[in-house]
Design a protein around this motif. Sequence first.
Motif, mmCIF file in Angstrom:
data_model
loop_
_atom_site.group_PDB
_atom_site.id
_atom_site.type_symbol
_atom_site.label_atom_id
_atom_site.label_comp_id
_atom_site.label_asym_id
_atom_site.label_seq_id
_atom_site.Cartn_x
_atom_site.Cartn_y
_atom_site.Cartn_z
ATOM 1 N N ARG A 122 0.820 -1.223 0.000
ATOM 2 C CA ARG A 122 0.000 0.000 0.000
ATOM 3 C C ARG A 122 0.850 1.267 0.000
ATOM 4 O O ARG A 122 0.320 2.373 0.140
ATOM 5 C CB ARG A 122 -0.957 0.004 1.192
ATOM 6 N N THR A 123 2.168 1.121 -0.185
ATOM 7 C CA THR A 123 3.033 2.301 -0.194
ATOM 8 C C THR A 123 3.237 2.741 -1.640
ATOM 9 O O THR A 123 3.845 2.028 -2.433
ATOM 10 C CB THR A 123 4.371 2.007 0.494
ATOM 11 N N HIS A 124 2.710 3.921 -1.972
ATOM 12 C CA HIS A 124 2.644 4.406 -3.351
ATOM 13 C C HIS A 124 3.857 5.265 -3.711
ATOM 14 O O HIS A 124 4.320 6.080 -2.920
ATOM 15 C CB HIS A 124 1.386 5.271 -3.542
ATOM 16 N N ARG A 125 4.313 5.087 -4.934
ATOM 17 C CA ARG A 125 5.309 5.974 -5.518
ATOM 18 C C ARG A 125 5.001 6.066 -7.006
ATOM 19 O O ARG A 125 4.214 5.264 -7.528
ATOM 20 C CB ARG A 125 6.733 5.452 -5.284
ATOM 21 N N SER A 126 5.628 7.013 -7.688
ATOM 22 C CA SER A 126 5.360 7.198 -9.113
ATOM 23 C C SER A 126 6.433 6.533 -9.965
ATOM 24 O O SER A 126 7.609 6.513 -9.587
ATOM 25 C CB SER A 126 5.332 8.691 -9.466
ATOM 26 N N SER A 127 6.018 5.999 -11.119
ATOM 27 C CA SER A 127 7.010 5.581 -12.102
ATOM 28 C C SER A 127 7.663 6.866 -12.630
ATOM 29 O O SER A 127 7.024 7.901 -12.744
ATOM 30 C CB SER A 127 6.342 4.811 -13.242
ATOM 31 N N GLY A 128 8.927 6.796 -12.912
ATOM 32 C CA GLY A 128 9.661 8.011 -13.283
ATOM 33 C C GLY A 128 10.945 8.070 -12.498
ATOM 34 O O GLY A 128 11.285 7.146 -11.758
ATOM 35 N N ASN A 129 11.677 9.164 -12.646
ATOM 36 C CA ASN A 129 13.023 9.184 -12.071
ATOM 37 C C ASN A 129 13.156 10.027 -10.809
ATOM 38 O O ASN A 129 14.266 10.306 -10.367
ATOM 39 C CB ASN A 129 14.042 9.663 -13.118
ATOM 40 N N LEU A 130 12.030 10.443 -10.203
ATOM 41 C CA LEU A 130 12.116 11.248 -8.984
ATOM 42 C C LEU A 130 11.732 10.432 -7.763
ATOM 43 O O LEU A 130 10.726 9.727 -7.776
ATOM 44 C CB LEU A 130 11.191 12.469 -9.076
ATOM 45 N N PRO A 131 12.506 10.519 -6.670
ATOM 46 C CA PRO A 131 12.097 9.867 -5.423
ATOM 47 C C PRO A 131 10.778 10.463 -4.929
ATOM 48 O O PRO A 131 10.490 11.647 -5.195
ATOM 49 C CB PRO A 131 13.237 10.191 -4.455
ATOM 50 N N PRO A 132 9.962 9.685 -4.207
ATOM 51 C CA PRO A 132 8.613 10.132 -3.830
ATOM 52 C C PRO A 132 8.588 11.447 -3.049
ATOM 53 O O PRO A 132 7.801 12.337 -3.357
ATOM 54 C CB PRO A 132 8.075 8.993 -2.975
ATOM 55 N N GLY A 133 9.433 11.566 -2.031
ATOM 56 C CA GLY A 133 9.422 12.792 -1.223
ATOM 57 C C GLY A 133 9.748 14.013 -2.061
ATOM 58 O O GLY A 133 9.068 15.035 -1.990
ATOM 59 N N PHE A 134 10.784 13.902 -2.874
ATOM 60 C CA PHE A 134 11.196 15.022 -3.714
ATOM 61 C C PHE A 134 10.104 15.380 -4.713
ATOM 62 O O PHE A 134 9.796 16.562 -4.931
ATOM 63 C CB PHE A 134 12.495 14.691 -4.449
ATOM 64 N N GLU A 135 9.499 14.367 -5.319
ATOM 65 C CA GLU A 135 8.449 14.613 -6.321
ATOM 66 C C GLU A 135 7.249 15.320 -5.701
ATOM 67 O O GLU A 135 6.744 16.318 -6.238
ATOM 68 C CB GLU A 135 7.998 13.287 -6.940
ATOM 69 N N ILE A 136 6.786 14.814 -4.548
ATOM 70 C CA ILE A 136 5.586 15.379 -3.920
ATOM 71 C C ILE A 136 5.863 16.788 -3.398
ATOM 72 O O ILE A 136 5.083 17.724 -3.637
ATOM 73 C CB ILE A 136 5.082 14.451 -2.793
ATOM 74 N N VAL A 137 6.983 16.952 -2.688
ATOM 75 C CA VAL A 137 7.328 18.270 -2.149
ATOM 76 C C VAL A 137 7.497 19.288 -3.281
ATOM 77 O O VAL A 137 7.030 20.431 -3.182
ATOM 78 C CB VAL A 137 8.597 18.189 -1.286
ATOM 79 N N SER A 138 8.155 18.881 -4.368
ATOM 80 C CA SER A 138 8.365 19.803 -5.501
ATOM 81 C C SER A 138 7.038 20.264 -6.095
ATOM 82 O O SER A 138 6.852 21.450 -6.376
ATOM 83 C CB SER A 138 9.211 19.128 -6.585
ATOM 84 N N ALA A 139 6.112 19.333 -6.283
ATOM 85 C CA ALA A 139 4.818 19.685 -6.877
ATOM 86 C C ALA A 139 4.068 20.682 -6.002
ATOM 87 O O ALA A 139 3.527 21.688 -6.491
ATOM 88 C CB ALA A 139 3.979 18.425 -7.087
ATOM 89 N N LEU A 140 4.031 20.425 -4.700
ATOM 90 C CA LEU A 140 3.274 21.307 -3.799
ATOM 91 C C LEU A 140 3.976 22.640 -3.589
ATOM 92 O O LEU A 140 3.317 23.688 -3.520
ATOM 93 C CB LEU A 140 3.030 20.617 -2.454
ATOM 94 N N SER A 141 5.307 22.615 -3.499
ATOM 95 C CA SER A 141 6.017 23.879 -3.273
ATOM 96 C C SER A 141 6.013 24.749 -4.526
ATOM 97 O O SER A 141 5.911 25.972 -4.436
ATOM 98 C CB SER A 141 7.453 23.621 -2.798
ATOM 99 N N ASN A 142 6.104 24.127 -5.697
ATOM 100 C CA ASN A 142 6.063 24.915 -6.938
ATOM 101 C C ASN A 142 4.749 25.669 -7.075
ATOM 102 O O ASN A 142 4.716 26.825 -7.528
ATOM 103 C CB ASN A 142 6.274 24.021 -8.159
ATOM 104 N N ASN A 143 3.656 25.034 -6.672
ATOM 105 C CA ASN A 143 2.359 25.698 -6.729
ATOM 106 C C ASN A 143 2.330 26.924 -5.811
ATOM 107 O O ASN A 143 1.848 28.004 -6.196
ATOM 108 C CB ASN A 143 1.250 24.722 -6.333
#
Length: 469
Positions: A122-143
Motif C-alpha cells: 500500500r506504499t505508493h510511488r510514481s514511475s519516473g526518475n524522482l524519489p517520492p518525497g522530492f516529487e511530492i514536495v516539488s509539486a506542492l512547493s512549486n504551486n
Amino acid sequence: MSSSPVVVIGTGLAGLATANELVNKYNIPVTILEKASSIGGNSIKASSGINGASTETQRHFHIEDSPRLFEDDTVKSAKGKGVQALMGKLATDSPLAIEWLKNEFDLKLDLLSQLGGHSVARTHRSSGNLPPGFEIVSALSNNLKKLAETKPELVKIHLDSKVVDIQEKDNSVSAIVYENKDGEEHLITASNVVFCSGGFGFSKEMLKQYAPDLVDLPTTNGQQTTGDGQRLLQKLGADMIDMNQIQVHPTGFIDPSDRNSSWKFLAAEALRGLGGILLNPATGKRFVNELNTRDVVTEAVQKQCPQDDNRALLVMGENMYKDLKDNLDFYMFKKLVQKLTLSQVVSEYKLPITAAQLSQELQAYSSFATKADPFGRTVILNEFGTDVTPETTVFIGEVTPVVHFTMGGAKIDVKAQVIGKNDEPLLKGLYAAGEVSGGVHGANRLGGSSLLECVVFGRIAAESIANDR
C-alpha cells in the motif's frame, strides 16, 4: 470572520499540504515561515513512498485492502501507545490523500511496494526518475511559489525565519513572533497558526532528555530538525505525549569514505520491500525477516551483527535494479552501493564463508517464493534466481541503525487541534500536523506513514480553520 492570514510554521510536506489546501480550496491567505534557507524539511528526502488503503492504484494491481486493515496494522505497530482515533483517521483518509495528490498535483503514484509491518502492498510511488518525497514536495512547493509571485496577497513565504514566540489573548492565538537571519524580530498578527515544524531527531540535547541511550547513534535527520516546535508548544502548555518513543531505522547507509559520520543517507525501506535482504557480516547469512517492523529489525541488527560498528549488509539482485534503477543509480553515484560479483563480495567484506556458500544462501532465499521462509518473510520479490553462482552480480551496501523519526509530540485531536493537559483544545486557533504532533504512530511508525500523516492532518487543519472562520 478573521481576515488575517493563517501562519504555517514549516515547509515540509505537512506545511505544504496545509498551505495548499487553505489557498486552493478555501481561498484563505497564508504566511509560511521556514527557519531553514530552503523548502522541504525532511519530507523532501523521503524515499519509499506514501501509504493509501483502497486506492485506484491498488485496484489496478488487484490488491485487496481496506482502511480498517490499515488501521489494524498501525495499531499493532503502535504497541499500545498513541491515540487510536488518530490512527483511524490516518487510515480512513488515506485514499483521499492519494487521490488529492494525483488529482490536484498531477502525480502518478502508480507503483506500489509492501513495507515492514504492512499486511499488503500500500506504499505508493510514481514511475519516473524522482524519489517520492522530492516529487511530492516539488509539486506542492512549486504551486505555492507560483502563487507567491502572482498573488502575494494570498501567499507569502519567509525563509530563514525562526518562530520564537506565540502570543495569545482571551485563550486564543493572537500573534506570532519570528526572527530573521539577522536576528531581527518581526510580529505577525494571526488568529490561526499551524505548527508543521518537524521532529527533534537531530537534537542531541532533546535525545539526551528523552532517549539517552540513542544519543550516540547517527541520524538521518537534517540539521533543522531540533524540536523548536515541541519546545514552544510545551511552553504554551500542550500535552506532550510519547516523547520517548523515537524510531531507530535499521538501515542507514555507511559511507565507506566517512564511516564514522554522525549523519547517514537513509537506505529506503522500499529497498527491502522490493527484494533486498540483510546479511550478517559475521556469518555471511540472513538473520531476520527483513520486512518485520522497524523496531524488530533494528533490534536484530544490534543484537546479532558485529558490535563494534553495528553493521549489516544490504544485498539486492539484478531483477530489483529494474524496479528501483534511479534509486540504485543515485546510491552508486554516492558510492554507498557497489555492484559486485559474489566472489568479490566475500573478498571485499571479508565474509567467513566461500562464494559458493554465499551463492547457496541467496539461492535458498529465492526458493522461499514457493515455500516458507524460516524467518517468516512472506513477500519474496525480485529474488536472485535458482542458478546463483560465485560470478552472479549483486548490488550491495553496508547499513547501520540510525535515529530516524520522533513519534511523540504535542497531542492533537482528529481536527488537528493542539490539546492541553485537560484533554481540551489548548488555544483557539492552534493546530499541528506532521512530526511535531504526537499520537498518530505510538511506539513505532510504519514506513510510508510519515508523508501520509503530513497530507491527512495538514488538510484536516486547513478544513478546521475554514470551518471556524
